[in-house]
Write a protein that holds these residues in place. Sequence first.
Motif, PDB file in Angstrom:
ATOM      1  N   THR A   1       0.817  -1.219   0.000  1.00  0.00           N
ATOM      2  CA  THR A   1       0.000   0.000   0.000  1.00  0.00           C
ATOM      3  C   THR A   1       0.850   1.268   0.000  1.00  0.00           C
ATOM      4  OG1 THR A   1      -0.159  -0.114   2.423  1.00  0.00           O
ATOM      5  CG2 THR A   1      -1.943  -1.122   1.141  1.00  0.00           C
ATOM      6  N   LYS A   2       2.145   1.142   0.226  1.00  0.00           N
ATOM      7  CA  LYS A   2       3.011   2.322   0.192  1.00  0.00           C
ATOM      8  C   LYS A   2       3.359   2.731  -1.235  1.00  0.00           C
ATOM      9  CE  LYS A   2       3.243   2.782   4.622  1.00  0.00           C
ATOM     10  NZ  LYS A   2       2.642   3.949   5.294  1.00  0.00           N
ATOM     11  N   LEU A   3       3.090   1.859  -2.196  1.00  0.00           N
ATOM     12  CA  LEU A   3       3.330   2.214  -3.593  1.00  0.00           C
ATOM     13  C   LEU A   3       2.390   3.334  -4.007  1.00  0.00           C
ATOM     14  CD1 LEU A   3       3.781  -1.341  -5.146  1.00  0.00           C
ATOM     15  CD2 LEU A   3       5.561   0.379  -4.775  1.00  0.00           C
ATOM     16  N   ASN A   4       2.933   4.273  -4.752  1.00  0.00           N
ATOM     17  CA  ASN A   4       2.182   5.440  -5.250  1.00  0.00           C
ATOM     18  C   ASN A   4       1.751   6.388  -4.131  1.00  0.00           C
ATOM     19  OD1 ASN A   4       2.250   4.548  -8.009  1.00  0.00           O
ATOM     20  ND2 ASN A   4       0.672   3.054  -7.471  1.00  0.00           N
ATOM     21  N   ASP A   5       2.253   6.158  -2.926  1.00  0.00           N
ATOM     22  CA  ASP A   5       2.038   7.108  -1.840  1.00  0.00           C
ATOM     23  C   ASP A   5       3.154   8.144  -1.931  1.00  0.00           C
ATOM     24  OD1 ASP A   5       1.822   8.555   0.474  1.00  0.00           O
ATOM     25  OD2 ASP A   5       1.872   6.842   1.838  1.00  0.00           O
ATOM     26  N   MET A   6       2.848   9.295  -2.499  1.00  0.00           N
ATOM     27  CA  MET A   6       3.880  10.283  -2.776  1.00  0.00           C
ATOM     28  C   MET A   6       4.347  11.013  -1.513  1.00  0.00           C
ATOM     29  SD  MET A   6       4.201   9.446  -5.795  1.00  0.00           S
ATOM     30  CE  MET A   6       5.503  10.580  -6.278  1.00  0.00           C
ATOM     31  N   LYS A   7       3.777  10.666  -0.366  1.00  0.00           N
ATOM     32  CA  LYS A   7       4.277  11.191   0.899  1.00  0.00           C
ATOM     33  C   LYS A   7       5.270  10.219   1.537  1.00  0.00           C
ATOM     34  CE  LYS A   7       0.119  13.888   1.991  1.00  0.00           C
ATOM     35  NZ  LYS A   7      -0.976  14.121   2.987  1.00  0.00           N
ATOM     36  N   ASN A   8       5.373   9.024   0.957  1.00  0.00           N
ATOM     37  CA  ASN A   8       6.265   8.015   1.521  1.00  0.00           C
ATOM     38  C   ASN A   8       7.625   8.066   0.836  1.00  0.00           C
ATOM     39  OD1 ASN A   8       6.879   5.665   3.199  1.00  0.00           O
ATOM     40  ND2 ASN A   8       6.947   4.561   1.250  1.00  0.00           N
ATOM     41  N   VAL A   9       8.670   8.188   1.640  1.00  0.00           N
ATOM     42  CA  VAL A   9      10.038   8.190   1.124  1.00  0.00           C
ATOM     43  C   VAL A   9      10.712   6.908   1.613  1.00  0.00           C
ATOM     44  CG1 VAL A   9      12.229   9.417   0.999  1.00  0.00           C
ATOM     45  CG2 VAL A   9      10.088  10.705   1.238  1.00  0.00           C
ATOM     46  N   PRO A  10      10.783   5.881   0.774  1.00  0.00           N
ATOM     47  CA  PRO A  10      11.359   4.608   1.217  1.00  0.00           C
ATOM     48  C   PRO A  10      12.881   4.662   1.274  1.00  0.00           C
ATOM     49  CG  PRO A  10      10.808   4.482  -1.099  1.00  0.00           C
ATOM     50  CD  PRO A  10      10.345   5.839  -0.627  1.00  0.00           C
ATOM     51  N   ILE A  11      13.431   3.858   2.153  1.00  0.00           N
ATOM     52  CA  ILE A  11      14.873   3.641   2.221  1.00  0.00           C
ATOM     53  C   ILE A  11      15.105   2.155   1.970  1.00  0.00           C
ATOM     54  CG2 ILE A  11      16.920   3.666   3.680  1.00  0.00           C
ATOM     55  CD1 ILE A  11      15.980   6.444   2.894  1.00  0.00           C
ATOM     56  N   ASP A  12      15.829   1.842   0.909  1.00  0.00           N
ATOM     57  CA  ASP A  12      16.077   0.435   0.580  1.00  0.00           C
ATOM     58  C   ASP A  12      17.406   0.000   1.171  1.00  0.00           C
ATOM     59  OD1 ASP A  12      14.102  -0.982  -1.547  1.00  0.00           O
ATOM     60  OD2 ASP A  12      14.002   1.188  -1.707  1.00  0.00           O
TER      61      ASP A  12
ATOM     62  N   LYS B   1      14.205  11.473  -3.820  1.00  0.00           N
ATOM     63  CA  LYS B   1      13.486  11.255  -2.563  1.00  0.00           C
ATOM     64  C   LYS B   1      12.491  12.373  -2.273  1.00  0.00           C
ATOM     65  CE  LYS B   1      15.930   7.589  -1.163  1.00  0.00           C
ATOM     66  NZ  LYS B   1      15.320   6.265  -0.986  1.00  0.00           N
ATOM     67  N   GLY B   2      12.070  13.117  -3.277  1.00  0.00           N
ATOM     68  CA  GLY B   2      11.117  14.189  -3.028  1.00  0.00           C
ATOM     69  C   GLY B   2      11.720  15.322  -2.240  1.00  0.00           C
ATOM     70  N   CYS B   3      13.024  15.591  -2.484  1.00  0.00           N
ATOM     71  CA  CYS B   3      13.738  16.691  -1.822  1.00  0.00           C
ATOM     72  C   CYS B   3      13.961  16.462  -0.337  1.00  0.00           C
ATOM     73  CB  CYS B   3      13.039  18.032  -2.047  1.00  0.00           C
ATOM     74  SG  CYS B   3      13.021  18.544  -3.780  1.00  0.00           S
ATOM     75  N   ALA B   4      13.792  15.240   0.148  1.00  0.00           N
ATOM     76  CA  ALA B   4      14.157  14.924   1.526  1.00  0.00           C
ATOM     77  C   ALA B   4      15.659  14.677   1.564  1.00  0.00           C
ATOM     78  CB  ALA B   4      13.407  13.689   2.014  1.00  0.00           C
ATOM     79  N   PRO B   5      16.459  15.577   2.193  1.00  0.00           N
ATOM     80  CA  PRO B   5      17.923  15.441   2.160  1.00  0.00           C
ATOM     81  C   PRO B   5      18.375  14.076   2.682  1.00  0.00           C
ATOM     82  CG  PRO B   5      17.308  17.585   3.017  1.00  0.00           C
ATOM     83  CD  PRO B   5      16.045  16.783   2.942  1.00  0.00           C
TER      84      PRO B   5
END
Length: 623
Positions: A84-95, A380-384
């Motif tokens: 469900t995190k896919l296409n959630d543009m507020k979610n910044v995943p770390i692999d 990452k959506g500008c998340a440093p």
Amino acid sequence: MTMCRCNYYSLYALAVLLSIHQPLVFAQQQEYDAVIVGAGFAGIRAAMTLIDSGVTSVLVLEANEYIGGRVKSINLDSSINVPTKLNDMKNVPIDMGAEWIYSYNDMEDYLLETNGYLDNVELYSGKDQYLDLFTARYYLQSDSNGIVTTQVLEDDEVNELRDSVWKKYLDFRIYLLENSDEPQSVFSAAEKFKGQLTSNKDLQYFNLILNAGEIDYTADTSELNLDDYKWHNASPCDMTYMSQVGVGFGNIAADILTPYMSNIKINSKVTEINYEDPDLAIILYTENGVPTQISARTVLVTASLGVLKAGTINFVPSLPDWKQEVIDNMGFGVMNKWIGMWSDENAMIWPADETWFELITPDDESTGKWTTFFNPTQFKGCAPTLIGWIGGDEARAIEMQTDEEITDDVMKNLQALFPGISRPDRVLVSRWGQEPNVLGTYTYKPVGRDWPNDATTLRRNVGRIRFAGESTDTVWYGTTYGGWKTGEEEAQLMVEEIASLPTRPPAPFLGADVPETIPPTKQPVTTSSTLNTLPADALDGVPNLMDASDKPITSLMGEDALDTIPPTEQPVATFSNVNCAPTTDSVSPPMNSSPSSSSIPRCIQSLAYMGIPFGFILLILDN
């Protein structure tokens, strides 16, 4: 032992005994056409292939609490591999594991065509390549009387270093290979070449590029085969970065298997695969810590080479020597990451448009320890965000440190690169060498080994036990595509094999013929509370005890049967289709201690089948 006559009093006593005994539920070991060990990309693709081909009796056993194996997305809410995190543009995943996918293959084709998996990924941009030493920004540290300064190298300086140092080493490498038939390591060649370097700047640049190879191939240069390894000699292969906002490689892996979740068990760690019966393997695993046993007509092992090396899975009988030899001697290394994240966008004081930073330190001792950094901020959506990389023995060593200690070491180099950088607000550190269900990252080619032969041998089946995963591919080892590809190929062979197998008879039930040999098992069986759990027709077909009233007990059971009758206090096992399952408090007897069912009369079999201990049966019959 006196002669046994089953008179009416005996029958009455038996009836009383049956009425008060707590019988065992009719336990039947669950059997599958295919069991897959592991739900990384090899197991994922294998399950898809089997089920989509019509093989529905499939079970995937994954030891971790998530699907994906070495593909592991940690989301902003700390969840792991969540569709469900896919296409959630507020979610910044770390692999924490794999982050890139190779381009132009059928795995990428599938992701392009399915569920919009790559809709939020910029393909073929060229700016998100893995460990791109050609476009990296280089920084040079210099030590003058104990005062260390750092400067940015211009592109022409970097190109000059590459031409005068690394290109010459690559030529020297070819010279060594052409003039010796003996196995050589990258380290031995590098040590010989260092004599040609005339400045500390050249030497430390050379050390840095060598270290990049240890990151890429997960092992020290002393372990890497010179004939197999050369890097920074051509532009990187086309890849796509998957750990972008609203994506996450691990989230994709979990979503792919969503339609097949009824065929998957997580937190289910396989501990033993018994393939003594060539037609049916017995698999022992713990599900959430509870021991469980199943059987399978075919098995696909996709566990990592690290797990196979550690012997975490016990094979009975032991794997053949030709298989164990390659397991023991193939290379399986470690690469780890430090991931730092800042909540304030203004915290990013490093160049936003640069993706890789390389630090050339002033001495050998500091070279290679947190000197390579990746900047995924633009993805990452500008998340440093900054990611430090480390490989080989250094990667194993840092696993003994705390996150705080590691961050202290990393920050020393980051402050040299970017003076004034603040400590990150959130830190994640991988420790793949200590992950019990992986025990490393991926495969490398060690010195003196015939890699194509090793990978082919590792993949070769042992009876109906098959093997897949990145370690089993001669070309795509060390990649997610290697797992995907081999999983599909082995599953296709399993589909063919299953189709050729005869239809198995239904499991025996009370009154049916019991198999001639009933191997023991370790599977616990649940007990019921009363005899009322028996079906109304449960005793249909059970022979009349009066038929044997004139025969001694020894003639009923066989002359040597008494030698193997367990004591009265030992719980007796129920008979299943392929095994004899003891109660939870019992211990499996040795294989050679179980009496053949052909020597036990049907009346005794049936009573034992209902959970009546032999000692009680004999006590009542012998009067």
